[in-house]
Design a protein around this motif. Structure first.
Motif, PDB file in Angstrom:
ATOM      1  N   MET A  36     -37.103 -23.621   0.771  1.00 58.46           N
ATOM      2  CA  MET A  36     -37.211 -24.180   2.116  1.00 58.46           C
ATOM      3  C   MET A  36     -35.914 -24.859   2.538  1.00 58.46           C
ATOM      4  O   MET A  36     -35.408 -24.632   3.646  1.00 58.46           O
ATOM      5  N   ALA A  37     -35.364 -25.686   1.646  1.00 57.53           N
ATOM      6  CA  ALA A  37     -34.125 -26.383   1.968  1.00 57.53           C
ATOM      7  C   ALA A  37     -32.977 -25.406   2.150  1.00 57.53           C
ATOM      8  O   ALA A  37     -32.123 -25.588   3.034  1.00 57.53           O
ATOM      9  N   GLN A  38     -32.939 -24.364   1.338  1.00 57.04           N
ATOM     10  CA  GLN A  38     -31.898 -23.337   1.459  1.00 57.04           C
ATOM     11  C   GLN A  38     -31.936 -22.656   2.822  1.00 57.04           C
ATOM     12  O   GLN A  38     -30.897 -22.420   3.447  1.00 57.04           O
ATOM     13  N   GLY A  39     -33.150 -22.347   3.283  1.00 60.21           N
ATOM     14  CA  GLY A  39     -33.280 -21.664   4.577  1.00 60.21           C
ATOM     15  C   GLY A  39     -32.700 -22.477   5.712  1.00 60.21           C
ATOM     16  O   GLY A  39     -31.967 -21.952   6.565  1.00 60.21           O
ATOM     17  N   LEU A  40     -33.010 -23.759   5.749  1.00 61.75           N
ATOM     18  CA  LEU A  40     -32.459 -24.612   6.808  1.00 61.75           C
ATOM     19  C   LEU A  40     -30.975 -24.849   6.592  1.00 61.75           C
ATOM     20  O   LEU A  40     -30.198 -24.884   7.561  1.00 61.75           O
ATOM     21  N   ALA A  41     -30.558 -25.012   5.343  1.00 58.47           N
ATOM     22  CA  ALA A  41     -29.145 -25.268   5.050  1.00 58.47           C
ATOM     23  C   ALA A  41     -28.266 -24.133   5.567  1.00 58.47           C
ATOM     24  O   ALA A  41     -27.177 -24.375   6.113  1.00 58.47           O
ATOM     25  N   ALA A  42     -28.723 -22.896   5.397  1.00 55.19           N
ATOM     26  CA  ALA A  42     -27.936 -21.754   5.860  1.00 55.19           C
ATOM     27  C   ALA A  42     -27.732 -21.814   7.369  1.00 55.19           C
ATOM     28  O   ALA A  42     -26.636 -21.551   7.878  1.00 55.19           O
ATOM     29  N   ARG A  43     -28.759 -22.185   8.090  1.00 56.70           N
ATOM     30  CA  ARG A  43     -28.643 -22.280   9.549  1.00 56.70           C
ATOM     31  C   ARG A  43     -27.758 -23.449   9.960  1.00 56.70           C
ATOM     32  O   ARG A  43     -26.979 -23.338  10.906  1.00 56.70           O
ATOM     33  N   LEU A  44     -27.878 -24.571   9.262  1.00 59.64           N
ATOM     34  CA  LEU A  44     -27.052 -25.719   9.600  1.00 59.64           C
ATOM     35  C   LEU A  44     -25.575 -25.437   9.343  1.00 59.64           C
ATOM     36  O   LEU A  44     -24.719 -25.835  10.142  1.00 59.64           O
ATOM     37  N   ARG A  45     -25.281 -24.761   8.246  1.00 57.17           N
ATOM     38  CA  ARG A  45     -23.874 -24.461   7.965  1.00 57.17           C
ATOM     39  C   ARG A  45     -23.320 -23.479   8.995  1.00 57.17           C
ATOM     40  O   ARG A  45     -22.182 -23.627   9.451  1.00 57.17           O
ATOM     41  N   ALA A  46     -24.114 -22.500   9.374  1.00 56.17           N
ATOM     42  CA  ALA A  46     -23.655 -21.521  10.366  1.00 56.17           C
ATOM     43  C   ALA A  46     -23.449 -22.164  11.737  1.00 56.17           C
ATOM     44  O   ALA A  46     -22.641 -21.679  12.539  1.00 56.17           O
ATOM     45  N   ALA A  47     -24.150 -23.279  11.982  1.00 53.56           N
ATOM     46  CA  ALA A  47     -24.079 -23.924  13.295  1.00 53.56           C
ATOM     47  C   ALA A  47     -22.861 -24.809  13.454  1.00 53.56           C
ATOM     48  O   ALA A  47     -22.566 -25.266  14.564  1.00 53.56           O
ATOM     49  N   GLY A  48     -22.133 -25.094  12.368  1.00 52.78           N
ATOM     50  CA  GLY A  48     -20.936 -25.911  12.508  1.00 52.78           C
ATOM     51  C   GLY A  48     -20.834 -27.001  11.461  1.00 52.78           C
ATOM     52  O   GLY A  48     -21.413 -26.891  10.375  1.00 52.78           O
ATOM     53  N   GLU A  49     -20.102 -28.064  11.799  1.00 52.38           N
ATOM     54  CA  GLU A  49     -19.872 -29.161  10.871  1.00 52.38           C
ATOM     55  C   GLU A  49     -20.307 -30.482  11.516  1.00 52.38           C
ATOM     56  O   GLU A  49     -20.696 -30.520  12.673  1.00 52.38           O
ATOM     57  N   GLY A  50     -20.197 -31.548  10.752  1.00 52.37           N
ATOM     58  CA  GLY A  50     -20.495 -32.868  11.288  1.00 52.37           C
ATOM     59  C   GLY A  50     -21.916 -33.325  11.000  1.00 52.37           C
ATOM     60  O   GLY A  50     -22.727 -32.581  10.443  1.00 52.37           O
ATOM     61  N   GLU A 105     -37.297 -26.920  14.898  1.00 50.55           N
ATOM     62  CA  GLU A 105     -36.140 -26.168  14.394  1.00 50.55           C
ATOM     63  C   GLU A 105     -36.073 -26.239  12.874  1.00 50.55           C
ATOM     64  O   GLU A 105     -35.743 -25.250  12.205  1.00 50.55           O
ATOM     65  N   ALA A 106     -36.380 -27.424  12.329  1.00 51.56           N
ATOM     66  CA  ALA A 106     -36.359 -27.570  10.871  1.00 51.56           C
ATOM     67  C   ALA A 106     -37.379 -26.645  10.217  1.00 51.56           C
ATOM     68  O   ALA A 106     -37.078 -25.963   9.233  1.00 51.56           O
ATOM     69  N   LEU A 107     -38.590 -26.605  10.765  1.00 56.43           N
ATOM     70  CA  LEU A 107     -39.632 -25.762  10.190  1.00 56.43           C
ATOM     71  C   LEU A 107     -39.263 -24.287  10.272  1.00 56.43           C
ATOM     72  O   LEU A 107     -39.544 -23.508   9.336  1.00 56.43           O
ATOM     73  N   GLU A 108     -38.636 -23.887  11.357  1.00 57.45           N
ATOM     74  CA  GLU A 108     -38.180 -22.488  11.468  1.00 57.45           C
ATOM     75  C   GLU A 108     -37.133 -22.174  10.416  1.00 57.45           C
ATOM     76  O   GLU A 108     -37.123 -21.091   9.825  1.00 57.45           O
ATOM     77  N   GLY A 109     -36.232 -23.136  10.169  1.00 61.10           N
ATOM     78  CA  GLY A 109     -35.233 -22.933   9.136  1.00 61.10           C
ATOM     79  C   GLY A 109     -35.843 -22.832   7.762  1.00 61.10           C
ATOM     80  O   GLY A 109     -35.434 -21.995   6.947  1.00 61.10           O
ATOM     81  N   PHE A 110     -36.850 -23.655   7.476  1.00 65.07           N
ATOM     82  CA  PHE A 110     -37.500 -23.622   6.163  1.00 65.07           C
ATOM     83  C   PHE A 110     -38.060 -22.233   5.848  1.00 65.07           C
ATOM     84  O   PHE A 110     -38.045 -21.798   4.696  1.00 65.07           O
ATOM     85  N   SER A 111     -38.564 -21.569   6.857  1.00 66.06           N
ATOM     86  CA  SER A 111     -39.226 -20.279   6.645  1.00 66.06           C
ATOM     87  C   SER A 111     -38.313 -19.084   6.911  1.00 66.06           C
ATOM     88  O   SER A 111     -38.779 -17.945   6.937  1.00 66.06           O
ATOM     89  N   SER A 112     -37.024 -19.329   7.092  1.00 65.33           N
ATOM     90  CA  SER A 112     -36.110 -18.240   7.476  1.00 65.33           C
ATOM     91  C   SER A 112     -35.814 -17.266   6.349  1.00 65.33           C
ATOM     92  O   SER A 112     -35.401 -16.125   6.601  1.00 65.33           O
ATOM     93  N   GLY A 113     -35.984 -17.691   5.103  1.00 66.62           N
ATOM     94  CA  GLY A 113     -35.664 -16.811   3.978  1.00 66.62           C
ATOM     95  C   GLY A 113     -34.181 -16.706   3.689  1.00 66.62           C
ATOM     96  O   GLY A 113     -33.765 -15.981   2.788  1.00 66.62           O
ATOM     97  N   LEU A 114     -33.351 -17.447   4.426  1.00 66.26           N
ATOM     98  CA  LEU A 114     -31.902 -17.401   4.222  1.00 66.26           C
ATOM     99  C   LEU A 114     -31.508 -18.267   3.025  1.00 66.26           C
ATOM    100  O   LEU A 114     -32.273 -19.105   2.553  1.00 66.26           O
ATOM    101  N   SER A 115     -30.305 -18.048   2.534  1.00 56.70           N
ATOM    102  CA  SER A 115     -29.784 -18.875   1.449  1.00 56.70           C
ATOM    103  C   SER A 115     -28.284 -19.034   1.622  1.00 56.70           C
ATOM    104  O   SER A 115     -27.633 -18.246   2.323  1.00 56.70           O
ATOM    105  N   VAL A 116     -27.734 -20.041   0.971  1.00 56.86           N
ATOM    106  CA  VAL A 116     -26.322 -20.349   1.079  1.00 56.86           C
ATOM    107  C   VAL A 116     -25.895 -21.101  -0.173  1.00 56.86           C
ATOM    108  O   VAL A 116     -26.693 -21.868  -0.735  1.00 56.86           O
ATOM    109  N   PRO A 117     -24.689 -20.890  -0.681  1.00 58.47           N
ATOM    110  CA  PRO A 117     -24.246 -21.644  -1.857  1.00 58.47           C
ATOM    111  C   PRO A 117     -24.145 -23.124  -1.525  1.00 58.47           C
ATOM    112  O   PRO A 117     -23.659 -23.500  -0.450  1.00 58.47           O
ATOM    113  N   PRO A 118     -24.595 -24.002  -2.422  1.00 55.40           N
ATOM    114  CA  PRO A 118     -24.512 -25.439  -2.146  1.00 55.40           C
ATOM    115  C   PRO A 118     -23.076 -25.902  -1.967  1.00 55.40           C
ATOM    116  O   PRO A 118     -22.155 -25.395  -2.613  1.00 55.40           O
ATOM    117  N   ALA A 119     -22.879 -26.852  -1.083  1.00 54.80           N
ATOM    118  CA  ALA A 119     -21.555 -27.433  -0.873  1.00 54.80           C
ATOM    119  C   ALA A 119     -21.044 -28.045  -2.174  1.00 54.80           C
ATOM    120  O   ALA A 119     -21.809 -28.625  -2.951  1.00 54.80           O
TER     121      ALA A 119
END
Length: 449
Positions: A36-50, A105-119
């Motif tokens: 779940m955290a990975q799915g949202l993390a991928a979207r947050l990273r793609a959306a920018g920084e800060g 938006e958070a719930l949609e990210g949780f269920s996105s199935g996306l993943s991203v390497p941890p910072a």
């Protein structure tokens, strides 16, 4: 020590159907937490920084998952107090150019199935919190991932804390209060179950004790004021909370009477009295409290055993080390006064709460601690009375407990000089609290006017 994110990922892979997070009637299992955290993390990273700003009440379990997603994405999270008006929350977020994250938006990210390497940048900020300076104006404090992991390394060396965090850690503090860092991340690191008390539970004793009983609490992280509220009820006992092994108390002064009652009520419990400002990652010193220590003011740590180096400069507690926020370049003058006695560190009030009265410099905390050491006093607060020009014209003692005000005044006169004896006294059933569980001095002043 294994890094926080690496440890949380491993726990998610191995702990299966064990609950990782619970709040109200919601829960998230360990096997679901990392995906779940990975799915949202991928979207947050793609959306920018800060920074990523969010506001959520403690009865919504999505909030700590979003925190974890921000850590994975390498974007600091900014938890805002849900008690603030929405416009004020948005204003604070905008001041830091923070991206607002809504629950949907958070719930949609949780269920996105996306993943991203941890910072991997440990120097990057993990979170930002607003705290009030001496002027009362909110100021942002950014804490790095290195700071957070420094806190965890130290905290896990404290007696009983790591073991009890493997069970069920119960947190009382709001997400916008940095005390919540202790229970949440110790639980996630140790693979325990984290339970956050909702506002409804904190305001309803039967509901509170049902939650503690149902949770199987092994660790309780709370302010001294909240502990006193629990201890006022016989239901807070081993009969209802049989597994409680450790209590981590922080955020304000722990009165000896409250500590003694807790140890009497839970004889096998480890009580840790901790100290630390937001600017140094939750807590930097702590000491196990024994029954014998409760005869006098309680220490907040042992010299040389903190998360950072602690020294006194003209009586002020100064911190230096890995837990200090990046903005202070490793060294932070706390504004807190302290002293060392027999190898123990003691808190002696705030520099900015010293007042000038009758030609004397007076520390209000000294009067409060003296009162709280007396029988029949649950809590004491001393307020200065000022004239229109801001000059202190007198002191008012406000007492919660069963003690006679006249007898307390007479007892105080035998222990302190005349300049420190309040002329006005008031008794209240309960000292009012802020949203963070600390004494609400402003509201108290309004109550006694």
């Amino acid at each position: 020590m294994t890094g926080l994110l690496e440890r949380v990922r491993a726990n998610s892979l191995t702990l299966g159907d064990r609950p990782a997070l619970t709040a109200g009637e919601e829960q998230i299992l360990w096997k679901d937490l990392w995906p779940m955290a990975q799915g949202l993390a991928a979207r947050l990273r793609a959306a920018g920084e800060g920074p990523v700003a969010l506001s959520g009440t403690p009865d919504r379990v999505w909030v700590p998952v979003a925190f974890l997603a921000c850590l994975i994405a390498g974007r600091p999270y900014l938890p805002l107090d849900p008690a603030l008006p929405p416009e004020r929350q948005r204003e604070l977020a905008a001041g830091l150019n923070a991206r607002w994250l809504e629950e949907e938006e958070a719930l949609e990210g949780f269920s996105s199935g996306l993943s991203v390497p941890p910072a991997e940048d440990g120097a990057g900020l993990a979170y930002c919190l607003f705290t009030s300076g001496t002027t009362g104006a909110p100021k942002p404090v950014g804490i790095s991932r290195n700071n957070l992991e420094s806190f965890l390394r130290w905290a896990l060396t404290l007696p009983g804390l790591g073991e009890s965090a493997r069970g069920t850690a119960v947190g009382q503090a709001a997400w916008s209060f940095d005390l919540s860092v202790a229970d949440l991340y110790l639980s996630l690191f140790q693979g325990g179950t984290h339970t956050v008390l909702t506002e409804a539970e904190k305001g309803d004793y039967p509901a509170l004790f049902r939650r503690l009983e149902r949770s199987g609490a092994t660790l309780l992280v709370a302010t001294p004021t909240f502990l006193r509220l629990c201890l006022a009820e016989p239901g807070f006992s081993p009969a209802r909370v049989p597994g409680l092994r450790t209590v981590f108390s922080c955020g304000e002064v722990l009165p000896p009477a409250a500590a003694r009652r807790l140890l009497d009520r839970f004889p096998g419990c480890t009580l840790l009295n901790a100290y630390g400002p937001t600017e140094a990652t939750c807590a930097v010193t702590a000491v196990p409290i024994s029954r014998e220590m409760c005869a006098q003011t309680l220490p907040i740590g042992r010299v040389g055993e903190g998360a950072v180096s602690v020294c006194l400069e003209r009586g002020e507690i100064v911190l230096a080390g890995e837990s200090v926020a990046p903005a202070f370049k490793g060294r932070y003058a706390t504004g807190d006064l302290g002293y060392v006695e027999d190898g123990f560190l003691y808190w002696a009030g705030r520099k900015d709460q010293q007042i000038k009265y009758k030609g004397y410099r007076i520390e209000l905390a000294e009067i409060e601690e003296t009162l709280e050491s007396m029988p029949g006093v649950e809590r004491a607060v001393v307020l200065p009375r000022r004239d229109g020009a801001g000059t202190v014209r007198g002191l008012t003692a406000v007492v919660e407990g069963s003690g006679s005000l006249q007898q307390l005044k007479q007892a105080l006169e035998r222990r302190l000089p005349p300049c420190k004896i309040p002329a006005q006294w008031a008794a209240v059933k309960h000292i009012p609290l802020t949203h963070n569980g600390k004494c609400d001095r402003k509201r108290l002043e309004e109550m006694i006017q």
